[in-house]
Design a protein around this motif. Structure first.
Motif: not given
Ligand SMILES: [Zn+2]
Length: 258
Positions: A73, A75, A77-78, A128, A150
């Motif tokens: 996804h 975000h 941090d990914h 999410h 997540d």
């Molecule tokens: Zn996330």
């Protein structure tokens, strides 16, 4: 693929993970980047290269010939390391949302990928975020495994940055996969996806009941902040915004029911 050089750990018969150095209140110990490969495969698939951290990306790139990069996804941090990782490996980066692809096509729901000597089924699991996917590895151990991003975490509960109706439906999709090994993007590996989905669904319905009773005492037009104060009274200040996001999603869900 010497494990000690890249400090990865075996997480299931077909996967290893490497923890990115981005621990925090929302990321737990950090983002788990996963490496997928059949034992006799000459190439690997990397899932979620994670933050833009040169040491982490270089270690992932050194783990083998990277054939394909998948994103769970949008975000940061990914995905923040995606462009750099594509440059390091020359591998296509594929995500559900075209904006997060690099030299690759967007993924579609139920698409069956064949890579690194194994099969990977893409499952759209919005909730999410709207673009969240899970990756089902049916041949990974006796019950298979699922990289849950997540959508299901190794500890605690996921925040809702999409809609709660979507999230509840996604948990039902995952629960139907049975006792697969859970490979989350944050926190430890869990043994039984169906069991954890049942627990998540129970938790969500309990929270909805709490929000319903908060609205009974505060009035049906209560604000997100007022409901959060009542329902998430013991929440740490560092994750207050996440609690408010969950309340906002729950209020939208309950108000659309009326
Ligand atoms: Zn996330």
């Amino acid at each position: 693929m010497a494990d000690d050089t890249i400090r990865s750990q075996h997480t299931s018969p077909l996967t290893r993970s490497r923890l990115a150095p981005n621990a925090g209140p929302m990321t737990l110990e950090g983002t788990n980047s996963y490496l997928i490969a059949a034992p006799d495969s000459s190439s690997i698939v990397v899932v979620d290269p994670g933050p833009l951290d040169e040491g982490h990306l270089a270690a992932l790139a050194a783990a083998g010939r990277v054939e394909l990069v998948l994103i769970t996804h949008r975000h940061a941090d990914h995905t923040a390391g995606s462009v750099r990782f594509a440059a390091l490996t020359h591998a296509p980066v594929r995500a559900f949302d075209a904006a997060y692809c690099v030299n690759g096509d967007p993924l579609s729901d139920r698409e069956l990928l064949s890579a690194a000597g194994t099969s990977i089924r893409v499952l759209a699991t919005p909730g999410h975020t709207d673009d969240s996917i899970c990756l089902h590895l049916p041949d990974d151990g006796p019950a298979g495994s699922v990289l849950t991003g997540d959508t299901v975490l190794g500890r605690g509960t996921s925040i809702i940055d999409g809609t709660l109706a979507d999230y509840l439906a996604s948990l039902e999709v995952l629960r139907a996969l049975g006792p697969a090994t859970v490979l989350p993007a944050h926190g430890p590996v869990l043994p039984d996806l169906a069991a954890i989905c049942t627990a998540y669904l129970a938790h969500r319905h309990e929270r909805l009941d709490q929000v319903r009773s908060a609205l009974t005492s505060l009035g049906s037009d209560a604000s997100v902040a007022q409901v959060t104060d009542l329902v998430y009274a013991r929440t740490d200040a560092a994750v207050r915004f996440a609690a408010e996001a969950s309340v906002r999603a729950q209020l939208a869900y309950l108000r659309s029911e009326r």
